[in-house]
Design a protein around this motif. Structure first.
Motif, mmCIF file in Angstrom:
data_model
loop_
_atom_site.group_PDB
_atom_site.id
_atom_site.type_symbol
_atom_site.label_atom_id
_atom_site.label_comp_id
_atom_site.label_asym_id
_atom_site.label_seq_id
_atom_site.Cartn_x
_atom_site.Cartn_y
_atom_site.Cartn_z
ATOM 1 N N HIS A 40 1.641 -18.265 28.992
ATOM 2 C CA HIS A 40 1.062 -18.962 27.835
ATOM 3 C C HIS A 40 -0.308 -19.539 28.136
ATOM 4 N N PHE A 41 -0.589 -19.834 29.427
ATOM 5 C CA PHE A 41 -1.929 -20.320 29.782
ATOM 6 C C PHE A 41 -2.968 -19.211 29.568
ATOM 7 N N ILE A 42 -2.598 -17.981 29.881
ATOM 8 C CA ILE A 42 -3.507 -16.847 29.671
ATOM 9 C C ILE A 42 -3.750 -16.645 28.183
ATOM 10 N N ASP A 43 -2.682 -16.652 27.401
ATOM 11 C CA ASP A 43 -2.810 -16.446 25.954
ATOM 12 C C ASP A 43 -3.687 -17.522 25.314
ATOM 13 N N LYS A 44 -3.489 -18.758 25.760
ATOM 14 C CA LYS A 44 -4.278 -19.875 25.213
ATOM 15 C C LYS A 44 -5.748 -19.736 25.586
ATOM 16 N N ALA A 45 -6.029 -19.285 26.821
ATOM 17 C CA ALA A 45 -7.416 -19.109 27.279
ATOM 18 C C ALA A 45 -8.109 -17.993 26.505
ATOM 19 N N VAL A 46 -7.382 -16.902 26.241
ATOM 20 C CA VAL A 46 -7.942 -15.782 25.475
ATOM 21 C C VAL A 46 -8.281 -16.230 24.051
ATOM 22 N N LYS A 47 -7.365 -16.966 23.443
ATOM 23 C CA LYS A 47 -7.594 -17.471 22.087
ATOM 24 C C LYS A 47 -8.814 -18.390 22.049
ATOM 25 N N TYR A 48 -8.913 -19.256 23.042
ATOM 26 C CA TYR A 48 -10.052 -20.184 23.130
ATOM 27 C C TYR A 48 -11.365 -19.410 23.235
ATOM 28 N N ALA A 49 -11.394 -18.400 24.122
ATOM 29 C CA ALA A 49 -12.620 -17.637 24.343
ATOM 30 C C ALA A 49 -13.060 -16.903 23.079
ATOM 31 N N LYS A 50 -12.100 -16.352 22.356
ATOM 32 C CA LYS A 50 -12.438 -15.633 21.124
ATOM 33 C C LYS A 50 -12.968 -16.585 20.057
ATOM 34 N N GLN A 51 -12.395 -17.786 20.003
ATOM 35 C CA GLN A 51 -12.858 -18.780 19.031
ATOM 36 C C GLN A 51 -14.266 -19.267 19.343
ATOM 37 N N LYS A 52 -14.566 -19.403 20.645
ATOM 38 C CA LYS A 52 -15.906 -19.861 21.051
ATOM 39 C C LYS A 52 -16.962 -18.803 20.775
ATOM 40 N N GLY A 53 -16.557 -17.527 20.814
ATOM 41 C CA GLY A 53 -17.487 -16.447 20.505
ATOM 42 C C GLY A 53 -18.502 -16.202 21.609
ATOM 43 N N GLY A 54 -19.613 -15.567 21.228
ATOM 44 C CA GLY A 54 -20.648 -15.236 22.200
ATOM 45 C C GLY A 54 -20.463 -13.838 22.756
#
Length: 316
Positions: free
Chosen positions: A49-63
């Motif tokens: 779940h830490f990986i899934d949360k990090a992926v979601k965060y990165a996609k939301q931040k964009g760039g």
């Protein structure tokens, strides 16, 4: 009384792990992580779940794609640190990407970013130590960060020159690597067989300890990277010791007497004139072991960071 509790009378015990269950079991004051430990933690199924949360965060931040990978890596570092802080009363040490070790300004920027991410989760910067490799550039970065109440743990420390430069820069904490120093001398045993009668890693930390205390330096000394219990017990009295779960278990299961080996001086000497950069680089360069182990450590942490990023390459 078991050896672990006896050792806690002389030394602050820090867990050298990202394993939550071990931290809950042994109740250390602080905990330290590094890219190798983070990589090990994320490969445990229960931590998916830490990986899934990090992926979601990165996609939301964009760039850019690269920016997303960096943001995901930093997010998992901070999320694991935040989880660990639920079970320790003191500090979590979180490491900046080792590939930045020779760039002062990039170390500063990444450290500030990590601290901001912790603070966004309600964690005070007073509970986080930013880990940096003990290069000249990183020592100077830590010196600057301290002005903003961001405190650092200077790791991969092998030479007396590194220790002295950290003290003069008023770094919060250093982590001299006992076991890796021993490994190098052991690998050179044909040349250094007589020296191995005394553990060179233990001798290195003892020298730093007595030098700091007699000059009244406030930098905390935290022995790290142990290969056996004897190394740990020979440093009883060091400010802090960061110990892996396998040795925490061994200490807890033994009731043999623990004697304090390191005792601070009560006689103080005048503070030496500070190192220049040129003097630091020359003195560090004189120590073949330290030069090899520092560069090797940075490379290895860099490889583990890349392995962590590859996990995200497939998901972003």
């Amino acid at each position: 009384m078991n050896q672990l509790n006896a050792l806690k009378k002389f030394t602050t015990i820090v867990a050298d792990t990202s394993d939550i269950e071990s931290i809950r079991k042994y109740k250390p004051e602080d905990a330290t992580t590094n890219p190798s430990l983070i990589l090990k933690a994320v490969n445990i199924k229960s931590n998916q779940h830490f990986i899934d949360k990090a992926v979601k965060y990165a996609k939301q931040k964009g760039g850019s794609y690269r920016k997303k990978i960096i943001n995901a890596s930093d997010k998992i570092l901070v999320d694991l640190g935040t989880e660990i802080l639920k079970y320790v009363p003191g500090y979590i040490s979180s490491e900046v990407d080792a590939r930045l070790s020779f760039d002062k300004e990039k170390c500063i920027l990444r450290a500030k970013k990590i601290i901001n991410m912790y603070e966004e989760q309600g964690i005070s910067r007073k509970r986080v130590l930013i880990k940096l490799a003990s290069t000249w550039e990183s020592i100077k970065a830590a010196e600057e960060l301290k002005k903003e109440n961001i405190f650092c743990n200077l790791t991969l420390l092998f030479s007396f020159a590194q220790a002295r430069a950290c003290a003069e820069a008023k770094i919060f904490l250093i982590s001299p690597f006992v076991g890796r120093i021993y490994d190098w001398y052991f690998s050179q045993k044909e040349l250094f067989s007589s020296f191995l009668k005394e553990d060179p890693g233990v001798l290195s930390v003892s020298k730093i300890f007595h030098y700091y205390k007699k000059h009244n330096y406030k930098t905390i000394i935290m022995g790290a990277s142990f290969r056996n219990i004897k190394q740990i017990l020979d440093l009883a009295g060091c400010d802090r010791l960061t110990i892996s779960p396998i040795f925490l278990e061994e200490l807890e299961s033994s009731t043999e007497i623990v004697e304090r080996k390191l005792i601070p001086s009560n006689i103080f000497f005048q503070t030496p004139v500070s190192f220049s950069e040129e003097e630091f680089r020359w003195e560090h360069n004189q120590d073949a072991m330290a030069v090899q182990k520092l560069s090797e450590g940075i490379r290895d942490f860099g490889k583990d960071q890349l392995s962590l990023e590859k996990i995200f390459y497939k998901k972003i």
